[in-house]
Design a protein around this motif. Structure first.
Motif, PDB file in Angstrom:
ATOM      1  N   THR A  47     -29.466  38.437  52.972  1.00 25.34           N
ATOM      2  CA  THR A  47     -28.419  39.225  52.316  1.00 25.34           C
ATOM      3  C   THR A  47     -27.049  38.929  52.923  1.00 25.34           C
ATOM      4  O   THR A  47     -26.030  39.023  52.230  1.00 25.34           O
ATOM      5  CB  THR A  47     -28.729  40.725  52.415  1.00 25.34           C
ATOM      6  OG1 THR A  47     -28.955  41.084  53.792  1.00 25.34           O
ATOM      7  CG2 THR A  47     -29.959  41.071  51.599  1.00 25.34           C
ATOM      8  N   SER A  54     -20.649  35.776  47.908  1.00 25.65           N
ATOM      9  CA  SER A  54     -20.056  36.633  46.877  1.00 25.65           C
ATOM     10  C   SER A  54     -18.610  36.998  47.149  1.00 25.65           C
ATOM     11  O   SER A  54     -17.853  37.271  46.208  1.00 25.65           O
ATOM     12  CB  SER A  54     -20.873  37.926  46.741  1.00 25.65           C
ATOM     13  OG  SER A  54     -22.217  37.660  46.467  1.00 25.65           O
ATOM     14  N   SER A  58     -16.314  38.309  43.966  1.00 28.42           N
ATOM     15  CA  SER A  58     -16.829  39.594  43.481  1.00 28.42           C
ATOM     16  C   SER A  58     -16.827  40.629  44.594  1.00 28.42           C
ATOM     17  O   SER A  58     -17.631  40.535  45.533  1.00 28.42           O
ATOM     18  CB  SER A  58     -18.246  39.437  42.909  1.00 28.42           C
ATOM     19  OG  SER A  58     -18.776  40.699  42.547  1.00 28.42           O
ATOM     20  N   LEU A  61     -20.320  42.706  44.336  1.00 31.33           N
ATOM     21  CA  LEU A  61     -21.468  42.035  44.934  1.00 31.33           C
ATOM     22  C   LEU A  61     -21.337  41.951  46.447  1.00 31.33           C
ATOM     23  O   LEU A  61     -22.325  42.109  47.179  1.00 31.33           O
ATOM     24  CB  LEU A  61     -21.621  40.637  44.338  1.00 31.33           C
ATOM     25  CG  LEU A  61     -22.086  40.566  42.889  1.00 31.33           C
ATOM     26  CD1 LEU A  61     -22.126  39.127  42.408  1.00 31.33           C
ATOM     27  CD2 LEU A  61     -23.461  41.212  42.732  1.00 31.33           C
TER      28      LEU A  61
END
Length: 442
Positions: A47, A54, A58, A61
């Motif tokens: 992650t 990201s 974004s 995100l």
């Protein structure tokens, strides 16, 4: 006799194994013998990579994956306390100390409660650096993967800008992302953010090219660097021009044979290059001419005149309360009388809540000398680790620090969400590489 000796040796080995099982020695910071972590820690690392990818395009995100990384990290930490050992390193301690000062600064803030809370949320992102550091310091391959994931996200951003110029960039009917046009090209992010992220991506690609072994790989990385750099010069962001100049000169200092004469010649050549771009690029010429005009007019209602007004008011505020400042989230309240003076005839404009577009000045107004000292101490700790080694990841960290540190003088980069996430995540990951290498070398 030999049978007796063999039996004694076997007995000593059994005792040693039993003692090791009862009192295991903890892995040293940076040791290659450190455990690579369990399943939850591996999820946190994945992650973290998704967050790094990201960030350039974004916010939603990036927030999602950063939050998931934090949750997975806490869960992994409950099962393996050694994961937090990197928190004892200088950069992690300084980042947490600055965050603690922000929280304590809320107690004497002159700002309204909602702005105090907003300030605390802004600087809560400082936790990203120690989080990335803890996940990366004992995973040898992860810092490089974080860097490449970030460059991949920048490739999405750069490609979007090319699509804007071709009038082919899709828009969101729900308003999830913003798109400009050929006269004002931007996508996902504003001009300042685009310039900072792509200037680092371009210079990092050039840096990796200097380490590439084969000619094809070197040419490919140079081409990628040009792909990242062209949108900066074709766009309207002056910060990007400065970031690219800083990055290229830092690249020379990192990889070239540095002498005073050679440095002067390189600086002169780069200045001539940018002067040539100024002459042939309508966007660069328009933006730089506008900067000179607005500064010379000293009109606080213009964007650059407003920046000067921020600086003057901020310096006066720091001189009045240098020790602890006005508290967390206080700049807009400190600047409010000046905003009323400038836009008294326009109540809506006068009530806009401002920040000074300078991270050191913003911290000085809020937290006084201690806040600024901790900020520069944090940058110094990162720089010391980066310059202690000569390899691609350490040089990338030095390059990141040069671009972020200098552009933060005229932009509030820790205050802004994208730049803060980007720098703190990358700095934490690459710093983890540097301290691991240093500890291993010792």
């Amino acid at each position: 006799m030999s049978a007796i000796l063999a039996a004694e040796q076997a007995a000593r080995r059994r005792v040693q194994i039993r003692n090791n099982m009862q009192h295991p020695s903890p892995p040293s910071l940076g040791s290659t013998a450190a455990p690579v972590g369990g399943r939850i820690e591996r999820i946190a690392r994945q992650t973290l990579l998704l967050a790094a990818f990201s960030i350039p395009f974004s916010t939603a995100l990036a927030n999602l994956f950063a939050g998931l990384t934090l949750i997975a990290f806490v869960a992994a930490l409950l099962g393996d306390r050694s994961l937090a050992r990197a928190l004892r390193t200088p950069a992690a301690l300084l980042a947490l100390a600055l965050l603690a000062l922000v929280l304590v600064g809320a107690t004497w803030s002159v700002a309204p409660p909602d702005e105090v809370q907003d300030g605390m949320r802004k600087y809560a992102k400082l936790m990203v650096l120690p989080l990335a550091l803890c996940l990366c310091w004992r995973a040898p391959a992860l810092p490089a993967r974080v860097l490449y994931a970030s460059l991949g996200g920048c490739a999405v951003l750069a490609t979007s800008l090319y699509l804007v110029w071709l009038d082919s960039m899709p828009t969101s009917s729900l308003g999830w992302w913003r798109v400009g046009d050929m006269s004002d090209p931007y996508a996902f992010r504003n001009h300042i953010t685009i310039g900072i992220l792509l200037s680092f991506a371009a210079c990092a690609s050039f840096l990796l090219a200097t380490y590439a072994q084969g000619t094809r790989a070197r040419l490919a990385l140079l081409g990628v660097g040009v792909y990242f750099g062209a949108p900066i010069l074709m766009g309207n962001g002056r910060t990007g021009y400065v970031g690219l100049f800083i990055g290229l000169f830092a690249l020379y200092l990192l990889r070239g044979r540095v002498t005073f004469l050679r440095s002067a010649l390189v600086a002169a050549a780069m200045s001539l290059l940018f002067a040539g771009v100024y002459m042939v690029s309508p966007n660069v010429k328009t933006r730089m001419d506008l900067l000179v005009t607005e500064v010379s007019q000293n009109d606080a209602t213009t964007p650059n005149g407003l920046r000067i007004s921020f600086m003057k008011t901020g310096v006066q505020a720091v001189a009045a309360r240098p020790l602890l400042g006005y508290g967390t989230g206080s700049f807009s309240e400190v600047y409010a009388p000046e905003a009323q003076r400038i836009w008294g005839a326009s109540p809506e404009t006068a009530r806009v809540r401002h920040q000074p577009h300078s991270e050191p000045l913003l911290l000085a107004v809020q937290l006084g000398v201690p806040g600024v000292a901790l900020y520069f101490a944090l940058l110094g700790a990162i720089g010391k680790a980066a310059l202690a080694r000569r390899d691609p990841m350490a040089d990338a960290l030095a390059l990141l620090l040069a671009i972020f540190g200098l552009t933060s003088l005229f932009n509030s980069l820790l205050w802004d969400p994208t730049e803060a996430y980007w720098f703190l995540l990358l700095a934490g990951a690459l710093y983890g590489h540097c301290i691991r290498q240093r500890a291993t070398a010792q």
